[in-house]
Design an enzyme around this catalytic site. Structure first.
Site, short mmCIF file in Angstrom:
data_model
loop_
_atom_site.label_atom_id
_atom_site.label_comp_id
_atom_site.label_asym_id
_atom_site.label_seq_id
_atom_site.Cartn_x
_atom_site.Cartn_y
_atom_site.Cartn_z
N ASP A 32 0.90 -1.12 -0.03
CA ASP A 32 -0.07 0.06 -0.05
C ASP A 32 0.94 1.23 0.13
OD1 ASP A 32 -1.45 2.20 0.73
OD2 ASP A 32 -2.93 0.92 2.31
N GLU A 84 29.32 1.28 1.05
CA GLU A 84 29.12 -0.21 1.34
C GLU A 84 28.79 -0.76 -0.08
OE1 GLU A 84 25.44 -0.66 0.22
OE2 GLU A 84 24.99 -1.45 2.42
N CYS A 116 26.34 3.13 7.08
CA CYS A 116 26.07 4.20 6.56
C CYS A 116 26.90 5.27 7.31
CB CYS A 116 24.69 4.48 7.07
SG CYS A 116 23.75 3.57 5.93
N THR A 157 14.04 2.45 0.36
CA THR A 157 14.78 3.61 0.83
C THR A 157 16.34 3.44 0.34
OG1 THR A 157 15.27 2.46 2.82
CG2 THR A 157 13.66 3.93 3.00
N ARG A 203 12.97 -5.02 13.36
CA ARG A 203 12.73 -3.94 14.33
C ARG A 203 13.88 -3.84 15.18
NH1 ARG A 203 7.31 -2.70 15.98
NH2 ARG A 203 8.10 -2.31 18.13
N HIS A 238 21.53 10.75 11.16
CA HIS A 238 21.48 9.77 9.92
C HIS A 238 20.02 9.40 9.44
CE1 HIS A 238 21.71 6.40 7.37
NE2 HIS A 238 21.47 5.67 8.01
#
Lengths: 351, 140
Positions: A32, A84, A116, A157, A203, A238
């Site tokens: 969605d 990376e 990152c 992302t 998570r 970040h």
């Protein structure tokens, strides 16, 4: 130990022109789109073209940084490229950049990898080399063409882009007042040797990883230099998605106003090693002399580097010599998912 | 057709940074670098010169049937760009769609991947050109 007066003599950025919208990715994987956009606070992400990679992004950013600083490239004594997604598993990206900006051959160079935050690790290395007098100028770069497995949440992302910072003692556009790091062994995100896509702990990437390190490094820095959130005009954390930096800021007592100028993830995605450095560049593009900026990078694996930066008068003279972050963000062309998987080489083709 | 790494490596300076040569006898500039000035012959006095990566599209073609190593990039634009400093260079035009390119279009150099030698060979980089940004577009 407080570093000697070192800082930024120039910075440069590069963001590829192609964009893919979150809805377009959701369309393919049955997600969605609206829900994902609200959940991750992301609209679209920047995608490297077929002939772009970490080396080309790093080179363009480095050339822009040198244009801004206005120094002879031969004066650069060190180049570190954090990423990376280095094009080669063995053969440095930094040597390609060094040759392409004509800093080679009398200099040192190496590639860095720390998810990152490899770009901020490169800044710290350059601060040490410049501060100790071993080199006059060092170039620290964070650049990535980040990969997300097809259909994985990361695909919304994982983006492409980068920024380069010329670190020195003379002609500073911003002074780096201090830096503070926190590092632990935390398996929140990884990519094994030879694997095309990274994996992550879902998570688990939140509280024990991103938030623990970002909060402790930021608090550690503020304690070390005796500063409070209200002492800073801008803050950059970040940006793996739009939610994490906002939650970290709120938790630490920073306001939306302090965060506003440096948030880019909604428009370009998470550029990994480029993320915090592009956020800082966006702030430097608009900051006024005397303003103070807090930057905290995070790299999975895991660690955070926090910096306190003060803008000098010099910045106003140097702006406009190279494209600003907004110049790259506004120059964009949208692609569909089919083009995206072709360009990012996610489809098997006959050799 | 796989080009050997040393053969490309020898041309790194001209491909990365647009180095040509200038003849000090007649002031003519050449790209790619030559060993001798065709006008001055034995009186040639050639020296390396870094060319400014700015110019305009003199002519172009759209490649739809590509040579080996470029098949995945079609359709792409190949152009002859006349540099502001005189010499003409053959180059790919990027960040531009085939229906957007025009003769006379102002272009500027960018650093891109030229080709890869298979999936385990060296990667070759160099200049390409893109539509030029106006100076006013550089600021915030």
């Amino acid at each position: 130990m407080r570093p000697l007066t070192v800082g930024i003599c120039g910075y440069g950025v590069y963001i590829p022109r192609l964009r893919i919208r979150a809805e377009e990715i959701a369309r393919i994987w049955g997600g969605d789109g609206e829900k994902i956009k609200k959940g991750l606070l992301i609209e679209e992400k920047a995608v490297a073209d077929f002939d772009e990679d970490t080396a080309t992004i790093a080179t363009e950013a480095a050339r822009n940084a040198l244009k801004m600083a206005g120094i002879e490239p031969a004066a650069v004594g060190a180049i570190y490229v954090g990423s990376e997604s280095h094009p080669y598993a063995v053969k440095p990206t930094a040597t390609i950049v060094a040759e392409a900006i004509e800093a080679a051959p009398v200099m040192t160079a190496a590639d860095y990898e720390f998810a990152c935050k490899a770009g901020t690790a490169a800044i710290q290395t350059c601060m040490g080399l410049v501060g100790s007098g071993m080199i006059e100028y060092g170039l620290a770069i964070g650049a990535d063409t980040a990969q997300g497995a097809p259909g994985d949440a990361l695909e919304y992302t994982a983006a492409s882009g980068g920024a380069a910072y010329l670190i020195g003692k003379k002609g500073l556009i911003a002074e780096i007042e201090d830096t503070y790091s926190v590092t632990t062994d935390t398996p929140d995100f990884w990519r094994r040797e030879g694997e095309p896509y990274p994996r992550h702990g879902g998570r688990f990437t939140g509280s024990p990883a991103y938030f623990k390190h970002v909060l402790s490094a930021t608090l550690g820095l503020m304690k070390k230099i005796g500063a409070a959130p209200e002492d800073f005009d801008h803050a950059v954390f970040h940006q793996p998605n739009g939610k994490f930096p906002r939650n970290a800021a709120k938790n630490l007592g920073f306001t939306d106003r302090q965060l506003k100028e440096g948030i880019l993830v909604d428009r370009i995605g998470n550029t990994y090693s480029g993320s915090s450095l592009l956020g800082l560049a966006r702030v430097l593009d608009v900051a006024k002399p005397g303003e103070r900026i807090l930057v905290t990078a995070f790299g999975s694996g895991a660690g955070s580097d926090s910096f306190s930066i003060r803008v000098t008068e010099e910045i106003e003279k140097r702006r406009g010599r190279a494209p600003a972050v907004e110049t790259y963000i506004s120059d964009r062309r949208y692609i569909d998912y089919g083009t995206y998987v072709k360009l990012r080489r996610k489809i098997k083709v006959a050799e | 057709m796989t080009m050997g790494a040393p053969r490309f490596w020898r041309k790194t300076q001209s491909r990365y940074n647009l180095y040509g040569v200038k003849c000090k006898s007649c002031n003519a500039t050449y790209f790619p670098p030559r060993k001798i000035c065709p006008s001055c012959r034995r009186a040639s006095k050639l020296e390396d010169v870094k060319l400014t990566p700015k110019g305009e599209v003199l002519t172009y073609t759209v490649i739809r049937s590509a040579p080996e190593g470029f098949e995945r990039q079609t359709p792409y634009i190949m152009a002859i760009v006349k540099l502001d400093e005189g010499p003409m260079v053959t180059t790919q035009i990027v960040d531009c769609e085939p229906d957007e390119v025009e003769i006379g279009m102002a272009v500027e150099g960018v650093f891109r991947k030229i080709r890869e030698s298979g999936k385990d060979g060296p990667i070759y980089y160099g200049f390409k050109f893109r539509p030029a940004r106006a100076d006013k577009d550089l600021a915030v």
